[in-house]
Write an enzyme that holds these catalytic residues in place. Structure first.
Site, mmCIF file in Angstrom:
data_model
loop_
_atom_site.group_PDB
_atom_site.id
_atom_site.type_symbol
_atom_site.label_atom_id
_atom_site.label_comp_id
_atom_site.label_asym_id
_atom_site.label_seq_id
_atom_site.Cartn_x
_atom_site.Cartn_y
_atom_site.Cartn_z
ATOM 1 N N GLY A 54 7.850 -6.552 10.038
ATOM 2 C CA GLY A 54 7.844 -5.088 10.001
ATOM 3 C C GLY A 54 7.560 -4.402 11.321
ATOM 4 O O GLY A 54 8.062 -3.310 11.583
ATOM 5 N N ASP A 73 3.069 -2.793 11.320
ATOM 6 C CA ASP A 73 3.852 -1.624 10.938
ATOM 7 C C ASP A 73 3.059 -0.645 10.093
ATOM 8 O O ASP A 73 3.055 0.550 10.342
ATOM 9 C CB ASP A 73 5.153 -2.048 10.210
ATOM 10 C CG ASP A 73 4.904 -2.955 9.000
ATOM 11 O OD1 ASP A 73 3.759 -3.373 8.776
ATOM 12 O OD2 ASP A 73 5.878 -3.242 8.285
ATOM 13 N N ASP A 104 -1.707 -0.791 4.323
ATOM 14 C CA ASP A 104 -1.633 -0.356 2.927
ATOM 15 C C ASP A 104 -2.908 -0.826 2.210
ATOM 16 O O ASP A 104 -3.943 -0.173 2.308
ATOM 17 C CB ASP A 104 -0.334 -0.913 2.318
ATOM 18 C CG ASP A 104 -0.100 -0.463 0.907
ATOM 19 O OD1 ASP A 104 -0.701 0.549 0.498
ATOM 20 O OD2 ASP A 104 0.676 -1.112 0.181
ATOM 21 N N LYS A 138 -1.756 4.318 5.376
ATOM 22 C CA LYS A 138 -1.744 5.083 4.121
ATOM 23 C C LYS A 138 -3.151 5.569 3.810
ATOM 24 O O LYS A 138 -4.110 4.806 3.888
ATOM 25 C CB LYS A 138 -1.231 4.206 2.973
ATOM 26 C CG LYS A 138 0.253 3.953 3.060
ATOM 27 C CD LYS A 138 0.785 3.291 1.806
ATOM 28 C CE LYS A 138 2.227 2.870 2.021
ATOM 29 N NZ LYS A 138 2.787 2.116 0.894
ATOM 30 N N PHE A 181 5.866 4.878 -0.861
ATOM 31 C CA PHE A 181 6.564 3.739 -0.265
ATOM 32 C C PHE A 181 7.612 4.233 0.730
ATOM 33 O O PHE A 181 8.532 4.958 0.370
ATOM 34 C CB PHE A 181 7.205 2.849 -1.327
ATOM 35 C CG PHE A 181 7.483 1.478 -0.797
ATOM 36 C CD1 PHE A 181 6.510 0.492 -0.817
ATOM 37 C CD2 PHE A 181 8.716 1.185 -0.223
ATOM 38 C CE1 PHE A 181 6.754 -0.773 -0.286
ATOM 39 C CE2 PHE A 181 8.970 -0.071 0.312
ATOM 40 C CZ PHE A 181 7.986 -1.043 0.277
ATOM 41 N N VAL A 182 7.437 3.833 1.995
ATOM 42 C CA VAL A 182 8.324 4.334 3.052
ATOM 43 C C VAL A 182 9.163 3.200 3.646
ATOM 44 O O VAL A 182 8.758 2.034 3.621
ATOM 45 C CB VAL A 182 7.512 5.034 4.172
ATOM 46 C CG1 VAL A 182 6.829 6.290 3.643
ATOM 47 C CG2 VAL A 182 6.478 4.096 4.780
ATOM 48 N N ASP A 188 10.748 -2.247 5.569
ATOM 49 C CA ASP A 188 11.811 -2.625 4.623
ATOM 50 C C ASP A 188 11.406 -2.411 3.178
ATOM 51 O O ASP A 188 10.226 -2.302 2.849
ATOM 52 C CB ASP A 188 12.146 -4.110 4.786
ATOM 53 C CG ASP A 188 11.044 -5.002 4.192
ATOM 54 O OD1 ASP A 188 9.882 -4.874 4.611
ATOM 55 O OD2 ASP A 188 11.348 -5.797 3.282
HETATM 56 P P1 IMP Z 1 -1.144 -4.621 3.025
HETATM 57 O O1 IMP Z 1 -1.469 -6.076 3.129
HETATM 58 O O2 IMP Z 1 -1.113 -4.128 1.591
HETATM 59 O O3 IMP Z 1 -1.966 -3.726 3.920
HETATM 60 O O4 IMP Z 1 0.358 -4.456 3.414
HETATM 61 C C1 IMP Z 1 0.843 -4.702 4.625
HETATM 62 C C2 IMP Z 1 2.310 -5.036 4.593
HETATM 63 O O5 IMP Z 1 2.958 -4.596 3.391
HETATM 64 C C3 IMP Z 1 2.983 -4.287 5.705
HETATM 65 O O6 IMP Z 1 2.941 -5.036 6.886
HETATM 66 C C4 IMP Z 1 4.369 -4.070 5.160
HETATM 67 O O7 IMP Z 1 5.197 -5.170 5.462
HETATM 68 C C5 IMP Z 1 4.187 -3.984 3.655
HETATM 69 N N1 IMP Z 1 4.130 -2.569 3.192
HETATM 70 C C6 IMP Z 1 3.067 -1.901 2.713
HETATM 71 N N2 IMP Z 1 3.393 -0.636 2.393
HETATM 72 C C7 IMP Z 1 4.697 -0.499 2.688
HETATM 73 C C8 IMP Z 1 5.613 0.605 2.613
HETATM 74 O O8 IMP Z 1 5.316 1.743 2.209
HETATM 75 N N3 IMP Z 1 6.884 0.345 3.025
HETATM 76 C C9 IMP Z 1 7.287 -0.874 3.485
HETATM 77 N N4 IMP Z 1 6.464 -1.915 3.591
HETATM 78 C C10 IMP Z 1 5.177 -1.737 3.196
HETATM 79 MG MG MG Z 2 7.519 -5.790 4.674
#
Ligand code: IMP
Ligand code: MG
Length: 182
Positions: free
Chosen positions: A43, A99, A102, A130, A151-152, A158
């Site tokens: 990402g 990227d 979340d 976020k 979700f972006v 992606d």
């Molecule tokens: P986390 O582990 O939940 O913080 O998520 C991190 C990973 O989830 C990011 O590096 C992204 O690849 C993916 N991700 C989380 N939210 C989004 C979104 O809104 N759009 C696209 N990818 C996301």
């Molecule tokens: Mg991803």
């Protein structure tokens, strides 16, 4: 692809302006040190490429391939490191670049893993963060934009490996997310 978006969140000029600002901040903070950028793939690839070309300092680049989503819109909580060897970060000043922040699972796991190699310092730069309650807490040092919990896609981000090549960032239509998460 534009038809799949509910709305555009950040257009190209807005992205370029913010890139200049963060790059200036990082360049100033690391002016006396050799920076090692650790990009979390896939990402962050577009952001990282645009960011590093705006940092006029000697820097090294390493990439870390991590998966946590398995093609769904929600994180599984399990973070898989896809390569056997970690980048050599011992005694280095590292800047982890991702990227989007979340749930926090991915970055928390990446920070923990890299800390085991005893870097001199660790800072975290995320393009998007976020605004939400996170499953795991992550301290960020540089943030491109704070966004609502939507979700972006685009600019590297992606959904099921699509939309990464959009030069802007938009909110994906909810019905597309729902259809595919069954
Ligand atoms: P986390 O582990 O939940 O913080 O998520 C991190 C990973 O989830 C990011 O590096 C992204 O690849 C993916 N991700 C989380 N939210 C989004 C979104 O809104 N759009 C696209 N990818 C996301
Ligand atoms: Mg991803």
């Amino acid at each position: 692809m534009q038809d799949d978006l509910e709305r555009v969140l950040f257009d190209e000029p807005t992205i370029l302006r913010r890139l200049d600002e963060i790059a200036a901040q990082i360049s100033n903070d690391y002016r006396d040190r050799e920076l090692t950028v650790i990009a979390v793939l896939n990402g962050s690839i577009v952001f990282m490429a645009d960011l590093m070309r705006r940092i006029p300092l000697p820097l090294r680049l390493d990439c870390l391939s991590v998966a946590s989503y398995h093609g769904k819109a929600q994180t599984s909580g399990e973070v898989i490191f896809k390569q056997l060897a970690l980048p050599d970060v011992t005694d280095r000043d590292i800047l982890i670049v991702d990227d989007i922040l979340d749930s926090g699972h991915t970055l928390a796991a990446v920070c923990e893993k890299l800390e085991t190699a005893k870097p001199r310092s660790v800072q975290v730069c995320v393009w998007l963060s976020k605004k939400k309650q996170r499953a795991r807490c992550v301290d960020t040092d540089y943030v491109g934009f704070e966004i609502e919990d939507e979700f972006v896609v685009g600019y590297g981000l992606d959904f099921r490996e699509r939309y990464r090549n959009l030069p802007y960032i938009g909110v994906l239509r909810k019905e597309l997310l729902q259809q595919s998460s069954e």
